[in-house]
Motif scaffolding. Structure first.
Motif, PDB file in Angstrom:
ATOM      1  N   ARG A  92      60.715  66.984  55.753  1.00  0.00           N
ATOM      2  CA  ARG A  92      60.118  67.593  56.951  1.00  0.00           C
ATOM      3  C   ARG A  92      59.197  66.616  57.660  1.00  0.00           C
ATOM      4  O   ARG A  92      58.984  66.697  58.856  1.00  0.00           O
ATOM      5  CB  ARG A  92      59.337  68.858  56.577  1.00  0.00           C
ATOM      6  N   LYS A  93      58.674  65.679  56.881  1.00  0.00           N
ATOM      7  CA  LYS A  93      57.755  64.714  57.458  1.00  0.00           C
ATOM      8  C   LYS A  93      58.493  63.749  58.385  1.00  0.00           C
ATOM      9  O   LYS A  93      58.042  63.455  59.477  1.00  0.00           O
ATOM     10  CB  LYS A  93      57.104  63.936  56.319  1.00  0.00           C
ATOM     11  N   ARG A  94      59.675  63.291  57.935  1.00  0.00           N
ATOM     12  CA  ARG A  94      60.328  62.197  58.671  1.00  0.00           C
ATOM     13  C   ARG A  94      61.683  62.558  59.252  1.00  0.00           C
ATOM     14  O   ARG A  94      62.111  61.974  60.241  1.00  0.00           O
ATOM     15  CB  ARG A  94      60.542  60.995  57.733  1.00  0.00           C
ATOM     16  N   THR A  95      62.401  63.521  58.641  1.00  0.00           N
ATOM     17  CA  THR A  95      63.800  63.704  58.987  1.00  0.00           C
ATOM     18  C   THR A  95      64.078  64.997  59.747  1.00  0.00           C
ATOM     19  O   THR A  95      64.915  65.035  60.636  1.00  0.00           O
ATOM     20  CB  THR A  95      64.661  63.676  57.694  1.00  0.00           C
ATOM     21  N   ILE A  96      63.391  66.074  59.373  1.00  0.00           N
ATOM     22  CA  ILE A  96      63.682  67.372  59.987  1.00  0.00           C
ATOM     23  C   ILE A  96      62.506  67.797  60.868  1.00  0.00           C
ATOM     24  O   ILE A  96      61.379  67.912  60.396  1.00  0.00           O
ATOM     25  CB  ILE A  96      63.892  68.467  58.908  1.00  0.00           C
ATOM     26  N   PRO A 167      63.582  62.593  64.644  1.00  0.00           N
ATOM     27  CA  PRO A 167      64.213  63.296  63.521  1.00  0.00           C
ATOM     28  C   PRO A 167      65.732  63.119  63.536  1.00  0.00           C
ATOM     29  O   PRO A 167      66.318  62.798  64.574  1.00  0.00           O
ATOM     30  CB  PRO A 167      63.839  64.755  63.812  1.00  0.00           C
ATOM     31  N   GLU A 168      66.344  63.295  62.403  1.00  0.00           N
ATOM     32  CA  GLU A 168      67.811  63.332  62.349  1.00  0.00           C
ATOM     33  C   GLU A 168      68.290  64.744  62.640  1.00  0.00           C
ATOM     34  O   GLU A 168      69.392  64.947  63.118  1.00  0.00           O
ATOM     35  CB  GLU A 168      68.299  62.891  60.973  1.00  0.00           C
ATOM     36  N   ILE A 169      67.442  65.728  62.289  1.00  0.00           N
ATOM     37  CA  ILE A 169      67.810  67.128  62.502  1.00  0.00           C
ATOM     38  C   ILE A 169      66.641  67.849  63.148  1.00  0.00           C
ATOM     39  O   ILE A 169      65.492  67.656  62.744  1.00  0.00           O
ATOM     40  CB  ILE A 169      68.111  67.834  61.156  1.00  0.00           C
ATOM     41  N   THR A 170      66.945  68.675  64.142  1.00  0.00           N
ATOM     42  CA  THR A 170      65.893  69.523  64.713  1.00  0.00           C
ATOM     43  C   THR A 170      66.269  70.977  64.466  1.00  0.00           C
ATOM     44  O   THR A 170      67.388  71.394  64.748  1.00  0.00           O
ATOM     45  CB  THR A 170      65.766  69.277  66.225  1.00  0.00           C
ATOM     46  N   CYS A 200      70.284  63.350  67.754  1.00  0.00           N
ATOM     47  CA  CYS A 200      69.938  64.098  66.535  1.00  0.00           C
ATOM     48  C   CYS A 200      70.674  65.425  66.517  1.00  0.00           C
ATOM     49  O   CYS A 200      71.092  65.941  67.555  1.00  0.00           O
ATOM     50  CB  CYS A 200      68.427  64.282  66.421  1.00  0.00           C
ATOM     51  N   ALA A 201      70.859  65.936  65.332  1.00  0.00           N
ATOM     52  CA  ALA A 201      71.551  67.218  65.199  1.00  0.00           C
ATOM     53  C   ALA A 201      70.571  68.341  65.503  1.00  0.00           C
ATOM     54  O   ALA A 201      69.376  68.205  65.260  1.00  0.00           O
ATOM     55  CB  ALA A 201      72.097  67.361  63.784  1.00  0.00           C
ATOM     56  N   LEU A 202      71.113  69.450  66.063  1.00  0.00           N
ATOM     57  CA  LEU A 202      70.224  70.548  66.456  1.00  0.00           C
ATOM     58  C   LEU A 202      70.743  71.867  65.911  1.00  0.00           C
ATOM     59  O   LEU A 202      71.913  72.193  66.078  1.00  0.00           O
ATOM     60  CB  LEU A 202      70.145  70.610  67.988  1.00  0.00           C
ATOM     61  N   VAL A 203      69.881  72.609  65.213  1.00  0.00           N
ATOM     62  CA  VAL A 203      70.223  73.968  64.812  1.00  0.00           C
ATOM     63  C   VAL A 203      69.239  74.888  65.507  1.00  0.00           C
ATOM     64  O   VAL A 203      68.033  74.711  65.384  1.00  0.00           O
ATOM     65  CB  VAL A 203      70.121  74.164  63.287  1.00  0.00           C
ATOM     66  N   MET A 204      69.782  75.842  66.296  1.00  0.00           N
ATOM     67  CA  MET A 204      68.896  76.669  67.095  1.00  0.00           C
ATOM     68  C   MET A 204      69.215  78.142  66.899  1.00  0.00           C
ATOM     69  O   MET A 204      70.344  78.575  67.110  1.00  0.00           O
ATOM     70  CB  MET A 204      69.050  76.291  68.577  1.00  0.00           C
ATOM     71  N   ALA A 205      68.202  78.890  66.458  1.00  0.00           N
ATOM     72  CA  ALA A 205      68.373  80.336  66.358  1.00  0.00           C
ATOM     73  C   ALA A 205      68.036  80.934  67.709  1.00  0.00           C
ATOM     74  O   ALA A 205      67.042  80.547  68.319  1.00  0.00           O
ATOM     75  CB  ALA A 205      67.441  80.900  65.294  1.00  0.00           C
ATOM     76  N   THR A 206      68.891  81.842  68.188  1.00  0.00           N
ATOM     77  CA  THR A 206      68.612  82.429  69.509  1.00  0.00           C
ATOM     78  C   THR A 206      69.281  83.779  69.696  1.00  0.00           C
ATOM     79  O   THR A 206      70.247  84.116  69.028  1.00  0.00           O
ATOM     80  CB  THR A 206      69.059  81.468  70.631  1.00  0.00           C
ATOM     81  N   HIS A 207      68.689  84.566  70.560  1.00  0.00           N
ATOM     82  CA  HIS A 207      69.295  85.834  70.983  1.00  0.00           C
ATOM     83  C   HIS A 207      70.130  85.640  72.228  1.00  0.00           C
ATOM     84  O   HIS A 207      70.866  86.516  72.637  1.00  0.00           O
ATOM     85  CB  HIS A 207      68.183  86.841  71.366  1.00  0.00           C
TER      86      HIS A 207
END
Ligand code: ATP
Ligand code: MG
Lengths: 225, 762
Positions: A92-96, A167-170, A200-207
């Motif tokens: 979480r510090k460096r990658t996510i 980050p590599e992942i957001t 970077c890769a993105l994972v997004m929770a949304t309505h």
């Protein structure tokens, strides 16, 4: 572009409610390659936030395994080992990078100072923070405190913080959830723009269906528990 | 239904209710304890003063002890005399004084005072008892103890063969005790003030937490005034419930502490003097607390706009900073230049109020300034100081209260230590030799001096002559001003190690060659300084002598001057003469016998100064211990409130500590940040409390004391104690950090918002 940065296999998570356990995430599997984006949709209570928390180690799955940037986390007993906790913290510090719906900033620091703090924790030397604030359209507000800017500007600053850590992942949990339609779209535009630029890769929770349709993939958690 | 809604908050947060209740209980206990103890100390000292007050008695001119026959003879001759019988009574034996209330009826002013002899002439208790209790009805009073015959000071005629003599049971503690009591009073006022601040801050923090539920109730149609009435009722009920155990605990505490005090007093004066037993339950103290709590918590209702729960918990300073600063400046000036006590008190109050208004803002600004100076490469440091600034602003009231409490503790510690030292010195000075021998009026002092000078192996001794001398000034009534004289001869080591506030070189030689020393009281009153020539009328002569020294003479209201007895004119008649003697290789008995032989008397008053000194310091040690206990309790109260408030505050901000964890700080690192923050908070308060404490000490010893009593105490600082206090504060910081750390670990849900109510301030 096919290198996998994030993968989940047979991931399960439940919460105890009284006597029985409610399964919120049930044997979920997916993979995500670098630079790609994935929307997580579903009804309220379907487990979107839970999934995002699992993916950054803030909660521990009951079973299954997660692979982040070549590091594998396999869960046996539903409890995280101290080593895993430590490893997740480092990630979480460096990658996510993680963005929530609100309260992503330290209230006693200016937007710029917030970005500086996040970047320095990720191990980056001071210097490039202003660039990210400008990229996200809040350069002019850099020296204001969070309670002196609008909600949309706060979310942009929060995204600037995440990108400043390279980050590599957001992971974004309804990043535009508390904004009006117009502002939400502006923030989303910036988000996708910068995500493409940085790869970077993105994972997004949304309505938001419209927002979800702009992602490369869509993961529907359905009705949920 | 409404009540249910009101209490639901406390059902969800029982600790908050507990904290408020605990604050009220401890505050009541503290206040009750302080008022009971102060009251007891005052009464005990009053009784002790009375029993050691100087009185006049009749003695036989032939030096034989008086008997019951003498009493009868004198009464028959129409002289107003009353028996006064000192003896030991009971098991364990305590010294009591038997008196005869009926015989005392002829005294205009009853010699044993109002507290001992009631209006109807009955005796109210120790140390004065009815003489028949002592003699057991035998009538032979002189066999049951040491009999004296008191005489009314108005008596002019005495039959042949009798003389007057003044007598005293022990050293009068005089104004040293008064001074101490005054300081104790000042202390209890400060305690009340701090208590008010603390209760108010905890109450308002609780209200701030409930703001959202009040807003909800209002939306459901409950009117604001109804809500306020309910809140007031709730607080009244809580206070009523909490004051009762508080009063009870306070009294228990005071009695525990007081018993030791009473025992020591008993042994000092060999009399049972302690007025503290069976005190009625101090409900007034409870009432004061009730009024105070309701007052400080509900005062906002009197101001229309800033009603209770609407104001921010921090209550930002309503006045601009320069008003507070001006207040401090005026207060300081007032204290420096005041010519009466009232102005010192007003000035001190102004300084405290000003500092209270100024300090949180100042602390927050300094923290911000430090934050700005942190390099961008160390953003965590910057974050810490920014959070610190927020804390100083949000926790303004408890921070100020803690600062005041610590300043009080510092001042009390310095004061008590100073008093202890001073008292020791004073005793050593007053009771410089091991033995004290009164010279009977019939006896020749020169003969006594010769006898002592001829004794081989005797230690140092001197002959003390006391009397009145005239100063050149004229008082308001047109009469010449007189002052006390003490003449010593020879000048020996018994005096040469006295504390001199100012002196010429070789002061004691200068004294022997015709100089005069004055005590601090006289120096202040007459504006005397070294080298000045003082003209005094001694007997029929008028002597002009240079002032060669000013000596510290604590605890005496009287002005006094000291000369070498060799320089006294022949026609000076001393009012009192004695020898102070260190026996050296000689035994006390031997010395006494030789003097009796020389003077041809059967009875001689010889006092053992060492035991008196030991007992006297014992009493004061107890008193000091008691004062320390009070100040430590104040500190406990203030720390407790900081703990509660710090905890509540940190809980509202716990999300931001989580955020650090989310950003990848290891749990240990987050806890370390928490610890450093809490330590910064308490050490910051300690740092600002130090100068205030030193200043308060100065006010007590150098302003209040001289104005009230005409003598100052030496000002001393005790850095060792500062360190101790610093350690205590650090421990409190660590406890806060530990509590919050536990709470952070225990919190499973990692969603923002859940813990965000009211925590986003900066
Ligand atoms: N700590 C917890 N303890 C017990 N149950 C929990 C906990 N956290 C979440 N849940 C439950 O898990 C389910 C999923 O919650 P989650 O917050 O992931 O939903 P969500 O999809 O993010 O909903 P929303 O769209 O409203 O944010 C819900 O039913 C919730 O009640
Ligand atoms: Mg959610």
């Amino acid at each position: 572009m096919s290198e996998t940065v994030l993968a989940a296999a047979a991931l399960s998570k439940g919460f105890r409610s009284g006597e029985d356990t409610v399964r919120v995430i049930d044997r979920l599997s997916f993979t995500l390659s670098a630079g790609q984006s994935m929307a997580v949709i579903g009804r309220s209570g379907s487990g979107k936030s839970t999934l995002l928390n699992l993916l950054c180690g803030l909660e521990t799955a009951d079973a299954g395994d997660i692979t982040v940037a070549d590091q594998n986390f396999e869960v046996k007993q539903g409890v995280a080992s101290p080593a895993a906790t430590c490893q997740w913290a480092l990630l979480r510090k460096r990658t996510i990078g993680v963005v929530f719906q609100e309260a992503n900033l330290m209230p006693a620091m200016t937007l710029l100072e917030n970005v500086q703090l996040r970047a320095s924790l990720a191990g980056h030397r001071a210097g490039g923070e202003m660039h990210w604030l400008e990229q996200l359209g809040v350069g002019a507000e850099a020296h204001r405190f969070p309670d002196q800017v609008s909600g949309g500007q706060r979310q942009r600053a929060a995204l600037a913080m995440v990108f400043a850590m390279h980050p590599e992942i957001t992971l974004a949990d309804e990043p535009t959830g508390s904004l009006d339609r117009q502002t939400a779209e502006e923030v989303a535009d910036r988000l996708f723009e910068v995500q493409r630029q940085t790869g970077c890769a993105l994972v997004m929770a949304t309505h938001d269906q419209a927002l979800a349709s702009r992602c490369d993939h869509c993961l529907d958690l359905g009705e949920g528990g | 239904m409404l009540i249910r809604a009101m209490t639901s908050h406390y059902r969800r947060h029982p600790l908050q209710l507990l904290a408020l209740a605990l604050m009220i209980v401890v505050a009541t206990m503290l206040w009750t304890g302080v008022s009971v103890l102060t009251g007891q100390a005052r009464e005990s000292l009053a009784v002790s003063e009375e029993s050691v007050a100087a009185r006049e008695a009749v003695v036989r001119a032939d030096g034989q002890p008086v008997t019951v026959e003498d009493f009868v003879t004198l009464r028959r001759a129409g002289v107003c005399v009353a028996p006064w019988l000192e003896t030991a009574l009971g098991d364990p034996a305590r010294r009591v004084i038997g008196i005869d209330p009926l015989a005392m009826a002829c005294f205009d002013v009853p010699p044993a005072g109002d507290s001992a002899v009631g209006v109807a002439g009955e005796l109210t208790g120790d140390p004065f008892v009815d003489i028949s209790e002592v003699t057991g009805g035998s009538g032979r009073a002189e066999q049951s103890g040491q009999l004296s015959l008191l005489i009314s000071p108005d008596t002019e005629f005495l039959p042949e063969g009798y003389q007057r003599r003044s007598f005293q049971l022990g050293p009068a503690t005089g104004e040293l005790a008064d001074s101490f009591l005054l300081n104790l009073d000042a202390l209890s006022l400060l305690v009340l003030f701090i208590t008010g601040l603390l209760v108010r801050s905890v109450y308002h923090l609780g209200l701030a937490q409930r703001r959202s539920s009040f807003a909800l109730l209002e939306r459901f149609g409950v009117t604001k005034s109804r809500l306020q009435r309910l809140l007031a009722m709730e607080l009244t009920l809580l206070t009523l419930i909490c004051v009762v155990p508080g009063v009870w605990l306070g009294q228990a505490l005071a009695n525990r502490l007081g018993q030791g005090f009473g025992l020591a007093l008993d042994s000092l004066f060999d009399l049972s003097l302690y007025a503290g037993e069976d005190t009625p339950v101090p409900w007034q103290a409870g009432l004061v607390m009730l009024v105070l709590v309701l007052g400080v918590c509900l005062v906002d209702r009197l101001i229309p706009e800033r009603t209770g729960y609407q104001s921010k918990p921090s209550e930002p300073a309503v006045l601009p900073w320069w008003v507070w600063a001006l207040m401090v400046a005026i207060g300081v000036e007032m204290v420096i230049w005041a010519f009466s006590l009232v102005w010192v008190f007003v000035g001190t109050a102004l300084v405290f109020t000003g500092i209270g208004g100024l300090m949180p803002g100042l602390l927050a600004r300094s923290a911000d300034a430090v934050a700005r100076r942190q390099s961008p490469g160390a953003p965590l440091g910057r974050w810490r100081y920014r959070e610190l600034a927020v804390m100083f602003r949000q926790l303004a009231l408890p921070v100020v209260a803690l600062q005041f409490a610590m300043a009080t503790v510092l001042a009390v510690q310095a004061l008590v230590t100073t008093f202890e030292d001073t008292f020791e010195q004073w005793l050593a000075q007053r009771l410089s030799a091991e033995l004290y021998v009164e010279i009977p009026e019939s006896a020749s002092a020169e003969g006594g001096s010769r006898t002592l000078a001829d004794l081989n192996g005797l230690g140092d001794w001197h002959h003390v002559r006391r009397g009145k001398v005239q100063l050149p000034d004229i008082n308001a009534e047109g009469e010449p001003v007189t002052t006390d004289l003490m003449a010593l001869s020879p000048i020996t080591s018994l005096v040469t190690d006295w504390t001199l506030l100012e002196s010429v070189e070789e002061p004691w030689t200068a004294l022997s060659s015709g100089g005069v020393m004055v005590n601090e009281q006289l120096a202040r009153r007459q504006g005397l300084s070294l080298g000045q020539r003082l003209t005094v009328g001694i007997g029929s002569a008028s002597l002009t002598m240079p002032v060669v020294g000013v000596y510290a003479d604590y605890g005496r209201p009287a002005a006094e001057l000291l000369i070498d007895g060799a320089g006294l004119p022949d026609d000076f008649t001393p009012s009192f003469q004695s020898f102070s003697v260190n026996p050296g290789e000689r035994s006390v008995k031997d010395i006494g016998q030789r003097l009796k032989d020389e003077w041809q008397v059967a009875d001689l008053v010889i006092r053992d100064n060492a035991s008196i000194q030991a007992l006297a310091s014992q009493v004061f040690q107890q008193t000091f211990l008691l004062t320390r206990a009070i100040s430590v309790l104040t500190l406990v109260l203030a720390s407790l409130s900081l703990l509660v408030m710090g905890w509540v505050f940190f809980s509202t901000r716990s999300w931001y500590f989580h955020l650090l964890g989310i950003w990848g700080l290891q749990p240990d690192a987050v806890r370390a940040q928490l610890r450093r923050l809490a330590l910064l908070l308490t050490s910051g308060v300690t740092l600002v409390a130090l100068p205030l404490g030193v200043w308060l000490t100065w006010v007590l010893v150098s302003r209040i004391n001289p104005l009230a009593f005409g003598w100052s105490l030496p000002m001393a600082v005790y850095p060792g104690f500062w360190v101790e206090l610093g350690v205590v504060m650090a421990l409190i910081g660590l406890v806060i950090a530990w509590l919050i750390g536990r709470q952070l670990n225990g919190q499973v849900s990692l969603r923002p918002g859940a813990s965000l109510a009211g925590g986003g301030e900066r």
